[in-house]
Design a protein around this motif. Structure first.
Motif, PDB file in Angstrom:
ATOM      1  N   PHE A 201       0.838  -1.206   0.000  1.00 55.08           N
ATOM      2  CA  PHE A 201       0.000   0.000   0.000  1.00 55.08           C
ATOM      3  C   PHE A 201       0.866   1.247   0.000  1.00 55.08           C
ATOM      4  O   PHE A 201       1.689   1.466   0.894  1.00 55.08           O
ATOM      5  CB  PHE A 201      -0.917   0.011   1.220  1.00 55.08           C
ATOM      6  N   SER A 202       0.691   2.083  -1.015  1.00 53.10           N
ATOM      7  CA  SER A 202       1.382   3.373  -1.124  1.00 53.10           C
ATOM      8  C   SER A 202       0.323   4.442  -1.370  1.00 53.10           C
ATOM      9  O   SER A 202      -0.125   4.635  -2.504  1.00 53.10           O
ATOM     10  CB  SER A 202       2.398   3.355  -2.283  1.00 53.10           C
ATOM     11  N   PRO A 203      -0.108   5.135  -0.318  1.00 53.45           N
ATOM     12  CA  PRO A 203      -1.219   6.090  -0.475  1.00 53.45           C
ATOM     13  C   PRO A 203      -0.947   7.195  -1.481  1.00 53.45           C
ATOM     14  O   PRO A 203      -1.889   7.751  -2.053  1.00 53.45           O
ATOM     15  CB  PRO A 203      -1.402   6.651   0.942  1.00 53.45           C
ATOM     16  N   GLU A 204       0.331   7.500  -1.731  1.00 54.88           N
ATOM     17  CA  GLU A 204       0.632   8.580  -2.677  1.00 54.88           C
ATOM     18  C   GLU A 204       0.255   8.215  -4.113  1.00 54.88           C
ATOM     19  O   GLU A 204       0.198   9.087  -4.996  1.00 54.88           O
ATOM     20  CB  GLU A 204       2.119   8.957  -2.605  1.00 54.88           C
ATOM     21  N   LYS A 205      -0.002   6.935  -4.379  1.00 59.29           N
ATOM     22  CA  LYS A 205      -0.390   6.519  -5.728  1.00 59.29           C
ATOM     23  C   LYS A 205      -1.820   6.928  -6.059  1.00 59.29           C
ATOM     24  O   LYS A 205      -2.207   6.936  -7.226  1.00 59.29           O
ATOM     25  CB  LYS A 205      -0.289   4.992  -5.874  1.00 59.29           C
ATOM     26  N   PHE A 206      -2.599   7.259  -5.050  1.00 57.88           N
ATOM     27  CA  PHE A 206      -4.019   7.508  -5.261  1.00 57.88           C
ATOM     28  C   PHE A 206      -4.337   9.000  -5.141  1.00 57.88           C
ATOM     29  O   PHE A 206      -3.776   9.693  -4.294  1.00 57.88           O
ATOM     30  CB  PHE A 206      -4.848   6.713  -4.248  1.00 57.88           C
ATOM     31  N   THR A 207      -5.223   9.458  -6.002  1.00 58.95           N
ATOM     32  CA  THR A 207      -5.618  10.862  -5.988  1.00 58.95           C
ATOM     33  C   THR A 207      -7.139  10.963  -5.980  1.00 58.95           C
ATOM     34  O   THR A 207      -7.848  10.034  -6.369  1.00 58.95           O
ATOM     35  CB  THR A 207      -5.071  11.613  -7.229  1.00 58.95           C
ATOM     36  N   ASP A 208      -7.635  12.103  -5.554  1.00 57.15           N
ATOM     37  CA  ASP A 208      -9.061  12.367  -5.511  1.00 57.15           C
ATOM     38  C   ASP A 208      -9.490  12.876  -6.885  1.00 57.15           C
ATOM     39  O   ASP A 208      -9.385  14.066  -7.193  1.00 57.15           O
ATOM     40  CB  ASP A 208      -9.359  13.403  -4.421  1.00 57.15           C
ATOM     41  N   ASP A 209      -9.965  11.964  -7.754  1.00 58.33           N
ATOM     42  CA  ASP A 209     -10.312  12.333  -9.129  1.00 58.33           C
ATOM     43  C   ASP A 209     -11.416  13.383  -9.184  1.00 58.33           C
ATOM     44  O   ASP A 209     -11.408  14.263 -10.046  1.00 58.33           O
ATOM     45  CB  ASP A 209     -10.758  11.089  -9.915  1.00 58.33           C
ATOM     46  N   TYR A 210     -12.368  13.291  -8.260  1.00 60.66           N
ATOM     47  CA  TYR A 210     -13.475  14.249  -8.269  1.00 60.66           C
ATOM     48  C   TYR A 210     -12.968  15.665  -8.058  1.00 60.66           C
ATOM     49  O   TYR A 210     -13.344  16.593  -8.777  1.00 60.66           O
ATOM     50  CB  TYR A 210     -14.495  13.886  -7.185  1.00 60.66           C
ATOM     51  N   GLN A 211     -12.088  15.855  -7.058  1.00 63.63           N
ATOM     52  CA  GLN A 211     -11.574  17.190  -6.775  1.00 63.63           C
ATOM     53  C   GLN A 211     -10.706  17.701  -7.923  1.00 63.63           C
ATOM     54  O   GLN A 211     -10.717  18.897  -8.245  1.00 63.63           O
ATOM     55  CB  GLN A 211     -10.784  17.184  -5.465  1.00 63.63           C
ATOM     56  N   GLU A 212      -9.932  16.821  -8.562  1.00 67.46           N
ATOM     57  CA  GLU A 212      -9.111  17.237  -9.704  1.00 67.46           C
ATOM     58  C   GLU A 212     -10.000  17.710 -10.850  1.00 67.46           C
ATOM     59  O   GLU A 212      -9.736  18.733 -11.487  1.00 67.46           O
ATOM     60  CB  GLU A 212      -8.223  16.086 -10.164  1.00 67.46           C
ATOM     61  N   GLN A 213     -11.072  16.945 -11.128  1.00 73.50           N
ATOM     62  CA  GLN A 213     -11.967  17.338 -12.213  1.00 73.50           C
ATOM     63  C   GLN A 213     -12.731  18.611 -11.854  1.00 73.50           C
ATOM     64  O   GLN A 213     -13.020  19.435 -12.724  1.00 73.50           O
ATOM     65  CB  GLN A 213     -12.939  16.201 -12.526  1.00 73.50           C
ATOM     66  N   LEU A 214     -13.056  18.785 -10.580  1.00 72.22           N
ATOM     67  CA  LEU A 214     -13.728  20.013 -10.155  1.00 72.22           C
ATOM     68  C   LEU A 214     -12.820  21.216 -10.386  1.00 72.22           C
ATOM     69  O   LEU A 214     -13.270  22.274 -10.858  1.00 72.22           O
ATOM     70  CB  LEU A 214     -14.121  19.916  -8.678  1.00 72.22           C
ATOM     71  N   ARG A 215     -11.533  21.078 -10.084  1.00 68.30           N
ATOM     72  CA  ARG A 215     -10.586  22.173 -10.331  1.00 68.30           C
ATOM     73  C   ARG A 215     -10.459  22.443 -11.835  1.00 68.30           C
ATOM     74  O   ARG A 215     -10.370  23.601 -12.261  1.00 68.30           O
ATOM     75  CB  ARG A 215      -9.220  21.841  -9.731  1.00 68.30           C
ATOM     76  N   ASP A 216     -10.433  21.367 -12.645  1.00 68.79           N
ATOM     77  CA  ASP A 216     -10.375  21.542 -14.101  1.00 68.79           C
ATOM     78  C   ASP A 216     -11.608  22.286 -14.603  1.00 68.79           C
ATOM     79  O   ASP A 216     -11.519  23.156 -15.484  1.00 68.79           O
ATOM     80  CB  ASP A 216     -10.284  20.170 -14.796  1.00 68.79           C
ATOM     81  N   LEU A 217     -12.765  21.934 -14.061  1.00 65.34           N
ATOM     82  CA  LEU A 217     -14.006  22.575 -14.472  1.00 65.34           C
ATOM     83  C   LEU A 217     -13.995  24.057 -14.131  1.00 65.34           C
ATOM     84  O   LEU A 217     -14.385  24.908 -14.931  1.00 65.34           O
ATOM     85  CB  LEU A 217     -15.190  21.876 -13.791  1.00 65.34           C
ATOM     86  N   ILE A 218     -13.533  24.385 -12.927  1.00 70.39           N
ATOM     87  CA  ILE A 218     -13.465  25.786 -12.510  1.00 70.39           C
ATOM     88  C   ILE A 218     -12.520  26.560 -13.416  1.00 70.39           C
ATOM     89  O   ILE A 218     -12.818  27.676 -13.865  1.00 70.39           O
ATOM     90  CB  ILE A 218     -13.009  25.881 -11.039  1.00 70.39           C
ATOM     91  N   GLU A 219     -11.357  25.966 -13.704  1.00 68.56           N
ATOM     92  CA  GLU A 219     -10.379  26.626 -14.567  1.00 68.56           C
ATOM     93  C   GLU A 219     -10.953  26.845 -15.970  1.00 68.56           C
ATOM     94  O   GLU A 219     -10.774  27.914 -16.574  1.00 68.56           O
ATOM     95  CB  GLU A 219      -9.116  25.765 -14.647  1.00 68.56           C
TER      96      GLU A 219
END
Length: 289
Positions: A201-219
């Protein structure tokens, strides 16, 4: 980091002064409510039901209602409670670490030594490590008496608040009483599927896709305006995988194992997929004048 509380770990005659820090933080994009017609901010007012007046925070108290009567509790009343005044993290017992069920974990805090000498802190940390024990403690924080688990994480003592026993629900589902026959072949296939997914288990491999897409949408909205095609930003939706085809358990396991093996063969050397570039962060909010 800024400490949120100061106190002392106590057990027997031992006293370990510490500072308490929140160990986690929220990374969600902060959103607020607006009127969809003109973008005006929606504000909420604290209005008294009896006289209709807007009440300032300084005049708001807590109360308990038993259905017939209301008892008002002021800040002065709450300050009289012994637990609220306590600044001690009181150790009540040391238990084997594997006896603390993770479902009871609530909020995590880091503890920093708060004295010129860190020997008592280091001694407690070393003792917990070498005995593989977790200290069960009681403490008061933010107007609540809490149960906690004191354990070691790296070089730091960590305090995790625990749910009380009566706050954890029991899982009783009639469907689990049904007798199920699992064949050796099914179990072997299931174990093979698990083995094909094995990893450290390496937690750094995982990202919050929803928050990334939300930031993309805002941009994208900032660059293009409100007339935005969602597919242009995120791409076409993923196609279905068979239109609702129903598979039996063995066939599903077999296909899953084969699919994962093929994915492993196609993965680049090193066994890890290329990491996506970091998403752009939403622009900082403008401060109100």
């Amino acid at each position: 980091m800024r400490s949120i509380w100061k106190g002392a770990i106590t057990f027997g005659l031992v006293n370990v002064p510490v500072k308490v820090y929140s160990a986690t933080e929220d990374h969600d994009v902060s959103l607020h409510q607006v009127h969809d017609k003109d973008g005006g901010r929606i504000r909420y007012k604290r209005v008294c039901e009896l006289d209709g007046e807007v009440v300032e925070y300084a005049h708001i108290a807590k109360a308990f209602d038993d259905g017939e009567r209301t008892v008002v509790l002021t800040d002065a009343d709450m300050a009289l409670l012994p637990a609220e005044r306590s600044r001690e993290i009181d150790v009540v017992e040391f238990v084997p670490s594997d006896q603390v069920d993770p479902i009871m974990f609530e909020k995590s805090y880091y503890l920093e030594p708060d004295s010129k000498s860190v020997k008592a802190y280091a001694l407690l940390r070393r003792t917990l490590e070498e005995t593989d024990r977790t200290a069960i403690v009681k403490f008061a924080l933010r107007q609540k008496t809490r149960l906690g688990a004191l354990r070691v994480r790296g070089d730091v003592l960590m305090l995790q608040s625990l749910l009380w026993d009566d706050e954890v629900r029991e899982a009783k589902f009639p469907s689990l009483d049904e007798k199920v026959t699992i064949t050796d072949k099914e179990l072997q296939m299931s174990q093979a599927l698990v083995a094909s997914f094995e990893s450290d288990f390496s937690p750094e491999k995982f990202t919050d896709d929803y928050q990334e897409q939300l930031r993309d949408l805002i941009e994208a909205k900032l660059e293009k305006g409100d007339a935005l095609d969602t597919a242009e930003t995120f791409g076409d939706a993923a196609e279905g995988d068979g239109g609702g085809e129903v598979l039996d358990l063995m066939e599903a396991l077999r296909r899953s194992v084969e699919k994962n093996r093929e994915a492993s063969k196609d993965a680049p050397s090193g066994g890890k997929a290329a990491k996506k570039p970091a998403a752009k962060k939403a622009p900082a909010k403008k401060k109100s004048a």
